[in-house]
Design a protein around this motif. Structure first.
Motif, mmCIF file in Angstrom:
data_model
loop_
_atom_site.group_PDB
_atom_site.id
_atom_site.type_symbol
_atom_site.label_atom_id
_atom_site.label_comp_id
_atom_site.label_asym_id
_atom_site.label_seq_id
_atom_site.Cartn_x
_atom_site.Cartn_y
_atom_site.Cartn_z
ATOM 1 N N SER A 165 0.812 -0.914 0.088
ATOM 2 C CA SER A 165 -0.043 0.019 0.111
ATOM 3 C C SER A 165 0.928 1.371 -0.035
ATOM 4 N N THR A 166 0.080 2.305 -0.329
ATOM 5 C CA THR A 166 0.937 3.535 -0.176
ATOM 6 C C THR A 166 1.357 4.276 1.043
ATOM 7 N N ARG A 167 0.950 3.352 2.248
ATOM 8 C CA ARG A 167 1.550 3.452 3.572
ATOM 9 C C ARG A 167 2.936 3.278 3.598
ATOM 10 N N ILE A 168 3.434 2.202 2.667
ATOM 11 C CA ILE A 168 4.819 1.672 2.800
ATOM 12 C C ILE A 168 5.465 2.524 1.451
ATOM 13 N N ASN A 169 4.948 2.309 0.310
ATOM 14 C CA ASN A 169 5.342 3.114 -0.812
ATOM 15 C C ASN A 169 4.855 4.584 -1.119
ATOM 16 N N CYS A 170 5.391 5.184 -0.102
ATOM 17 C CA CYS A 170 4.976 6.538 0.170
ATOM 18 C C CYS A 170 6.291 7.564 0.160
ATOM 19 N N ILE A 171 7.375 7.061 -0.022
ATOM 20 C CA ILE A 171 8.497 7.928 0.133
ATOM 21 C C ILE A 171 9.045 8.606 -1.442
ATOM 22 N N GLY A 172 8.995 7.899 -2.091
ATOM 23 C CA GLY A 172 9.475 8.194 -3.609
ATOM 24 C C GLY A 172 10.244 6.733 -4.025
ATOM 25 N N ASP A 202 15.183 14.595 -8.968
ATOM 26 C CA ASP A 202 16.289 13.635 -8.718
ATOM 27 C C ASP A 202 15.973 12.967 -7.338
ATOM 28 N N TRP A 203 16.814 12.498 -6.647
ATOM 29 C CA TRP A 203 16.666 11.710 -5.446
ATOM 30 C C TRP A 203 17.772 12.120 -4.413
ATOM 31 N N LYS A 204 16.896 12.629 -3.073
ATOM 32 C CA LYS A 204 17.951 12.889 -2.057
ATOM 33 C C LYS A 204 18.507 11.449 -1.396
ATOM 34 N N ASP A 205 19.502 11.677 -0.340
ATOM 35 C CA ASP A 205 20.243 10.520 0.189
ATOM 36 C C ASP A 205 19.440 9.659 0.898
ATOM 37 N N GLU A 206 20.063 8.464 0.832
ATOM 38 C CA GLU A 206 19.223 7.272 1.300
ATOM 39 C C GLU A 206 19.366 7.338 3.016
ATOM 40 N N ASN A 207 17.888 7.109 3.430
ATOM 41 C CA ASN A 207 17.466 7.069 4.682
ATOM 42 C C ASN A 207 16.857 5.733 5.050
ATOM 43 N N LEU A 208 16.725 5.299 6.480
ATOM 44 C CA LEU A 208 16.202 4.147 6.757
ATOM 45 C C LEU A 208 14.631 4.629 7.398
ATOM 46 N N TYR A 209 13.469 3.802 6.848
ATOM 47 C CA TYR A 209 12.310 4.130 7.233
ATOM 48 C C TYR A 209 11.836 2.724 7.876
ATOM 49 N N TYR A 210 10.545 2.805 8.437
ATOM 50 C CA TYR A 210 10.019 1.822 9.120
ATOM 51 C C TYR A 210 8.471 1.943 8.977
ATOM 52 N N SER A 211 7.653 0.834 9.308
ATOM 53 C CA SER A 211 6.434 0.897 9.271
ATOM 54 C C SER A 211 5.865 -0.514 10.337
ATOM 55 N N LEU A 217 -2.880 -3.513 9.318
ATOM 56 C CA LEU A 217 -2.556 -2.525 8.280
ATOM 57 C C LEU A 217 -1.573 -1.902 8.486
ATOM 58 N N TRP A 218 -0.610 -1.707 7.509
ATOM 59 C CA TRP A 218 0.758 -0.845 7.829
ATOM 60 C C TRP A 218 0.664 0.610 8.016
ATOM 61 N N THR A 219 0.957 0.948 9.127
ATOM 62 C CA THR A 219 1.158 2.503 9.470
ATOM 63 C C THR A 219 2.036 3.045 8.453
ATOM 64 N N LYS A 220 1.636 4.392 8.112
ATOM 65 C CA LYS A 220 2.478 5.261 7.126
ATOM 66 C C LYS A 220 3.911 5.189 7.601
ATOM 67 N N ALA A 221 4.807 4.889 6.737
ATOM 68 C CA ALA A 221 6.380 4.805 6.641
ATOM 69 C C ALA A 221 6.902 6.061 7.118
ATOM 70 N N VAL A 222 7.612 6.005 8.421
ATOM 71 C CA VAL A 222 8.435 7.343 8.726
ATOM 72 C C VAL A 222 9.821 6.977 9.137
ATOM 73 N N SER A 422 10.794 4.995 -10.542
ATOM 74 C CA SER A 422 10.382 4.500 -9.320
ATOM 75 C C SER A 422 10.847 3.226 -8.728
ATOM 76 N N ILE A 423 11.026 2.990 -7.483
ATOM 77 C CA ILE A 423 11.247 1.656 -6.928
ATOM 78 C C ILE A 423 10.165 1.461 -5.904
ATOM 79 N N ASP A 424 9.136 0.275 -6.046
ATOM 80 C CA ASP A 424 8.361 0.144 -5.024
ATOM 81 C C ASP A 424 8.606 -1.455 -4.697
#
Length: 645
Positions: A165-172, A202-211, A217-222, A422-424
């Motif tokens: 879902s877009t709660r996970i695939n919401c970063i870019g 373009d894309w900013k630097d890599e960071n780590l996210y979680y849900s 249901l997955w919460t929105k990734a942060v 995109s990468i999902d």
């Protein structure tokens, strides 16, 4: 297949040192002029000159080859193939054209024209007798890939990927997923989009996210809370089975030993601690990334380009020693690693099945997903390809799998030419033949003080009762007392929980018959070491109607010995209990004899007999109703009670 090409120079030289036989000097000079234009990247004019030249000199094989090179650079494969084919038709045995055959083999492979692809690779191998070992290895691999891919496409496996879902695939961009054993937390690498001055994304630097999974249901990734993410890149991470330990990749930091190193962070309450470099026994002066931590926390798998491997990227591992320190990393060997790239390891929760990506094993081309099982001697078996259409001629990587072995997670990249659009993250149900031989489940809960109900930080140890081998050693969380332990199908386990000043508690998980393999929610309440406090010895076993201890009892009894040696002033009563099946007098005698068997074992282990008493109570002290099978099983038990502190 394009991922392989960094090891080879595939362009046939645009210019030749001498005028080819049968070609006019004027044509030769005109071609050299076009070559100079191409080198200045004026491809349009170069193409016009060569095409005009070929109308006059259609048998100029080198010019066809050069024009094919230009079209290849412009990613116009159709035109490149046209002129490459004309070149080799004119000079089929020309050694200088060997790499044209290789390039054509790649083009046809991508078009799924495996017969022509195989023929072109075969011709390359015939002509390029002086090739370096790596280039011949690639050609030989692709030759075998042609047959493999053709056969796989005739027999596709069931594959129905579902985008999360877009709660996970919401970063870019989101990729390299990893999960905890209970599937309640998903971790991944993300990059946020931004616009360049020219309007291009373009894309900013890599960071780590979680849900977090909340009610299915997955919460929105942060972003991960704490000190893990910085203004630099943090990515390709793994999370431990219990969700308490994080290992990730960071590049270009002041304390890195190479270009990218592996770091570790631990969850303290709800915040991740300041990361620490894993040190030179794990990291190298090269690139180290793609970590995967075993469920027991004792082995770290990762990819590296350090010296001493078999190919460019190899999979390595480091294990903890008896003090908990990481030992010097070792290569997984040439059953897993090839002359090319092997990376993206993901060790399943059973610690015996390794999933990884490779472009060096026979496959569909590019990076394919593979898995290998560890045999009884600890050796890795020959890797197996996932098959089509999980694997394709593109690159498949960044795979994760649930503990039960039923669901896989992976990333799908969509490109626009050379740019990533995109990468999902997707998930899919694994076919039976791709699942680990040994599925896993888990038990989890919290440890509390039995009287105050406050959470405790306690020691937990999991043992395989058949062998007496310790599988896992960990601590419950110091803030909330939480813990999680992975359990494998086919095993019988004893779980022991202990803390200074408390009686230890034991639990039994018997998955040897495979009848039930569900996760267990288990809160543990520890009794303070006080007079009359008592504990059931859940891993002391006797044959039916007998009082001889079974071998599997040894682990628990050794824990009792350790407890008594540590608490030297304690005196205990060992008591035997039965259900109400059979004659009371027989049950009373059996229960007393069983208690004495435990007593005798303790005495043989140098526990002073004056600190021990034993008694049998038959069915006089049931803890549950004898009306049910489960109740009778609970009533058949061996306990110890503190008589003197």
């Amino acid at each position: 297949m394009h991922i392989l090409f960094y090891i080879l120079v595939f362009l046939v030289p645009l210019s030749v040192t001498s005028q080819p036989s049968g070609i006019s000097k004027k044509a030769y000079i005109e071609y050299q002029d076009a070559v100079q234009l191409a080198r200045r990247m004026d491809y349009k004019t170069a193409i016009e000159k060569i095409e005009k030249l070929l109308k006059k000199e259609p048998t100029y094989a080198e010019a066809h080859a050069g024009l094919g090179n230009i079209y290849k650079e412009l990613q116009k494969s159709g035109k490149a193939i046209e002129h490459y084919e004309k070149a080799i038709a004119l000079k089929p045995e020309e050694p200088q054209f060997a790499l044209i055959y290789f390039q054509l083999g790649d083009y046809y492979f991508k078009q799924k024209n495996y017969a022509d692809s195989k023929a072109r690779y075969a011709k390359y191998l015939q002509l390029e007798t002086s090739s370096k070992k790596i280039s011949r290895a690639v050609a030989e691999l692709m030759f075998s890939n042609c047959d493999f891919a053709a056969e796989q496409e005739k027999n596709p496996i069931p594959f129905y990927p579902k985008k999360l879902s877009t709660r996970i695939n919401c970063i870019g961009l989101q990729y390299y997923p990893a999960l905890t054993a209970d599937e309640k937390t998903i971790l991944f690498t993300g990059r946020v989009p931004y616009k360049l001055p020219n309007g291009v994304t373009d894309w900013k630097d890599e960071n780590l996210y979680y849900s977090i999974d909340e009610n299915g249901l997955w919460t929105k990734a942060v972003p991960l809370p704490g000190a893990v993410n910085t203004s630099e890149s943090e990515g390709t991470a793994c999370i431990s089975a219990d969700g308490k330990t994080l290992v990730f990749t960071a590049c270009g930091r002041k304390d890195t030993y190479g270009s990218c190193d592996l770091y570790i962070s631990r969850l303290e309450g709800k915040i991740w601690s300041t990361p620490k470099n894993l040190g030179q026994k794990v990291n190298s002066t090269a690139w180290d990334s793609h970590p995967s931590l075993s469920s027991d926390g004792n082995t770290l798998y990762f990819a590296s380009i350090r010296k001493g491997g078999f190919g460019s990227h190899d999979i390595w591992k480091s294990e903890k020693d008896s003090t908990g320190e990481w030992k010097t990393s070792v290569n997984l060997g040439n059953t897993i690693n090839t002359l090319l790239d092997d990376l993206g390891p993901y060790i399943h929760a059973n610690n015996k099945t390794l999933y990884f990506a490779s472009n060096g094993h026979t496959g569909m081309g590019g990076y394919d997903l593979f898995f290998s099982n560890q045999n009884e001697t600890g050796e890795w078996e020959t890797p197996k390809n996932f098959g089509y259409p999980v694997n394709t001629s593109e690159n498949e990587n960044a795979f994760a799998i649930t503990a039960n072995g039923k669901t896989g997670y992976f990333s799908v990249e969509k490109r626009n030419g050379v740019r990533t659009d995109s990468i999902d993250i997707y998930q899919f149900t694994l076919p039976e033949n791709m699942r680990p031989k040994i599925p896993s489940t888990y038990t989890k809960g919290n440890v509390f003080d039995a009287k105050t109900k406050l959470p405790l930080e306690a020691d937990l140890e999991l043992y395989e009762l058949k062998t007496g081998k310790q599988s896992v050693k960990l601590n419950s969380d110091k803030v909330d007392g939480s813990y999680l332990v992975v359990l494998n199908e086919g095993e019988s386990y004893g779980l022991f929980c202990s803390k200074d000043g408390y009686l230890f508690k034991s639990f039994n998980f018997d998955y040897s018959d495979k009848k039930s393999f569900d996760a267990k929610m288990l809160d543990i309440y520890l009794e303070k070491l006080e007079v009359d406090a008592k504990v059931v010895l859940n891993n002391v076993f006797f044959p039916t109607a007998e009082y001889k201890l079974e071998d599997a009892s040894k682990t628990e009894l050794e824990k009792l010995v350790k407890f008594l040696n540590y608490n030297k002033s304690v005196t205990i009563e060992i008591s035997g209990h039965t259900d109400n099946v059979g004659k009371k007098e027989n049950n009373l005698l059996l229960s007393k004899n069983r208690a004495k068997s435990v007593y005798d074992f303790l005495v043989t282990q140098n526990i002073d007999a004056t600190r021990l008493v034993f008694e049998g109570y038959g069915d006089a002290k049931p803890v549950m109703s004898n009306e049910t099978k489960e109740g009778r099983q609970m009533n058949r038990r061996t306990e110890f009670r503190v008589v003197k502190k």
